[in-house]
Design a protein around this motif. Sequence first.
Motif, short mmCIF file in Angstrom:
data_model
loop_
_atom_site.label_atom_id
_atom_site.label_comp_id
_atom_site.label_asym_id
_atom_site.label_seq_id
_atom_site.Cartn_x
_atom_site.Cartn_y
_atom_site.Cartn_z
N GLY A 98 37.10 52.53 45.07
CA GLY A 98 37.58 51.30 44.49
C GLY A 98 37.28 50.08 45.38
N LEU A 99 37.90 48.97 45.46
CA LEU A 99 37.57 47.71 45.95
C LEU A 99 37.34 47.84 47.44
CD1 LEU A 99 37.54 44.66 45.40
CD2 LEU A 99 39.74 44.47 46.10
N ASP A 100 36.10 47.40 47.88
CA ASP A 100 35.61 47.23 49.14
C ASP A 100 36.31 46.34 50.03
OD1 ASP A 100 34.47 47.30 51.65
OD2 ASP A 100 32.30 47.40 50.89
N PHE A 101 37.31 46.78 50.74
CA PHE A 101 38.16 45.76 51.36
C PHE A 101 37.39 44.99 52.69
CE2 PHE A 101 41.49 48.26 49.47
CZ PHE A 101 41.97 47.19 48.84
N SER A 102 36.41 45.77 53.17
CA SER A 102 35.41 45.17 54.12
C SER A 102 34.61 44.24 53.65
CB SER A 102 34.64 46.41 54.72
OG SER A 102 33.53 46.67 54.22
N ASP A 103 34.61 43.86 52.47
CA ASP A 103 33.74 42.80 51.96
C ASP A 103 34.57 41.83 51.22
OD1 ASP A 103 31.16 41.53 51.02
OD2 ASP A 103 31.80 42.11 48.84
N SER A 104 35.48 41.21 51.81
CA SER A 104 36.19 40.35 51.48
C SER A 104 35.88 38.68 51.44
CB SER A 104 37.66 40.22 52.21
OG SER A 104 37.37 40.09 53.66
N SER A 105 34.60 38.47 51.67
CA SER A 105 34.10 37.21 51.94
C SER A 105 34.20 36.35 50.60
CB SER A 105 32.52 37.20 52.30
OG SER A 105 31.90 37.99 51.38
N SER A 106 33.99 37.22 49.48
CA SER A 106 34.19 36.43 47.99
C SER A 106 35.57 36.06 47.57
CB SER A 106 33.87 37.27 46.95
OG SER A 106 34.59 38.71 46.79
N LEU A 107 36.70 36.41 48.63
CA LEU A 107 38.04 36.07 48.24
C LEU A 107 38.26 35.08 49.19
CD1 LEU A 107 39.69 39.65 47.38
CD2 LEU A 107 38.73 37.53 45.66
N ASP A 116 43.19 22.70 49.28
CA ASP A 116 43.88 22.55 48.12
C ASP A 116 44.21 23.54 47.49
OD1 ASP A 116 45.34 20.43 46.04
OD2 ASP A 116 43.59 21.20 44.68
N VAL A 117 45.55 23.84 46.81
CA VAL A 117 45.68 25.06 46.19
C VAL A 117 45.04 25.12 44.79
CG1 VAL A 117 47.48 24.16 45.06
CG2 VAL A 117 47.49 26.55 45.38
N ALA A 118 44.80 23.96 44.16
CA ALA A 118 43.95 23.84 42.79
C ALA A 118 42.60 24.47 42.84
CB ALA A 118 44.16 22.60 42.05
N ARG A 119 41.99 23.74 44.06
CA ARG A 119 40.58 24.13 44.24
C ARG A 119 40.31 25.60 44.65
NH1 ARG A 119 41.52 19.30 43.95
NH2 ARG A 119 40.28 17.72 43.12
N ARG A 120 41.48 26.26 45.34
CA ARG A 120 41.58 27.54 45.66
C ARG A 120 41.47 28.62 44.48
NH1 ARG A 120 44.84 26.24 50.37
NH2 ARG A 120 46.61 27.35 49.35
N CYS A 121 42.62 28.05 43.75
CA CYS A 121 42.49 28.87 42.61
C CYS A 121 41.37 28.68 41.53
CB CYS A 121 43.63 28.38 41.74
SG CYS A 121 45.52 28.79 42.56
N ASN A 122 40.57 27.71 41.50
CA ASN A 122 39.46 27.48 40.57
C ASN A 122 38.29 28.63 41.28
OD1 ASN A 122 38.03 26.34 38.52
ND2 ASN A 122 36.77 25.26 40.09
N ALA A 123 38.25 28.77 42.67
CA ALA A 123 37.37 29.34 43.14
C ALA A 123 37.59 31.00 42.81
CB ALA A 123 37.08 29.12 44.66
N LEU A 124 38.99 31.38 43.11
CA LEU A 124 39.39 32.73 42.86
C LEU A 124 39.01 33.00 41.42
CD1 LEU A 124 42.60 32.76 45.25
CD2 LEU A 124 40.50 34.12 45.29
N ARG A 125 39.47 32.18 40.47
CA ARG A 125 39.26 32.34 38.97
C ARG A 125 38.12 32.70 38.73
NH1 ARG A 125 37.84 30.51 34.17
NH2 ARG A 125 39.43 30.76 31.97
N LYS A 126 37.04 32.21 39.42
CA LYS A 126 35.49 32.48 38.96
C LYS A 126 35.12 33.87 39.45
CE LYS A 126 33.93 27.57 39.12
NZ LYS A 126 33.07 26.54 40.14
N THR A 127 35.82 34.32 40.47
CA THR A 127 35.55 35.69 40.94
C THR A 127 36.09 36.76 40.29
OG1 THR A 127 35.22 34.84 43.38
CG2 THR A 127 35.73 37.29 43.01
N ILE A 128 37.28 36.36 39.91
CA ILE A 128 37.70 37.34 39.10
C ILE A 128 37.33 37.44 37.81
CG2 ILE A 128 40.15 38.03 38.00
CD1 ILE A 128 41.53 36.47 40.13
N LYS A 129 36.91 36.42 37.25
CA LYS A 129 36.21 36.59 36.03
C LYS A 129 34.99 37.11 35.80
CE LYS A 129 35.70 35.00 31.48
NZ LYS A 129 34.57 35.53 31.27
#
Length: 308
Positions: A98-107, A116-129
């Motif tokens: 499953g998910l590689d927890f040692s590679d958490s750089s993208s999160l 800013d929370v809005a900008r963090r959310c936007n960055a996370l959204r791109k990764t999840i998508k």
Amino acid sequence: MSILRKISGQGIAAMKKTDLLLRARNCSNISKELNFETLSVKETRPFVFHVELNRPEKLNAMNRAMWCDIGKCFTALGDNPDCRVIVLSGAGKIFTAGLDFSDSSSLTSAFEEHADVARRCNALRKTIKLYQDSITSLEVCPKPVISAIHSACVGGGVDLVVAADIRLCSSDAWFQVKEVDIGMAADVGTLQRLPRVVGSDSLARELCYTARKMLAPEAKECGFVSRVCDSRESVVNAAITMATEIASKSPVAVQLTKRSIVYSRDHSVQEGLDHILDWNMTMLQSEDFMKAMMAQATKSPPPAFSKL
């Protein structure tokens, strides 16, 4: 007449030789094009490609590179006329951890770069998508995908195989929707596809709420997999044998069948009928249909079909 036959035979032999040379050249080019950091891709039989998750030293844990490779690979094979069926397996001891927890750089980068929370959310959204689209690439790939699973298939591995067309597993295989154990909800396909795959909303919820392991016998009983084999080697061989049989069929017929099944799953019966009606009024004029009908009528061997 015998001279004409001889000339004709020589012409056919020359055409076959040329076709083999072109195919060998194409396969060489394909192998160069499909060179991925975390996947091994090779043509094991004519028109059958074998994709292996290839981080055995990391138990095929899914890092960002693998997520990207999966999306690129299945998109490329979907467009490749030399590919008609894809077998998916994992190299090494297990299918995937499953998910590689040692590679958490993208999160973590989202938190490091943005206060800013809005900008963090936007960055996370791109990764999840990105990860969602990677998994969906198996479903939208027009070529059937057969997953051959051995040992552990955890978290993102379940997301991956539920997007495949057919699942086979070894007798030591087990499956775990792990996300609730790490404080999150599965977000790249399991919650959407698993209930439809097993045909039981209750069982799907149980597996997702408890994160318990589902062993191979239960996976077979509930329809999650269609066959259980003795070992990793036997399940991969079974998948390749099945893929070879599918690859011998008309690519027009097989690919339209997949397209119709996927479409009909998310639409009403009538909408599904309308969908296949619109496609088949064209596809029934294909040379594949004519060849297959003639072979059936004359009790001839199955015909060879052109690339699509």
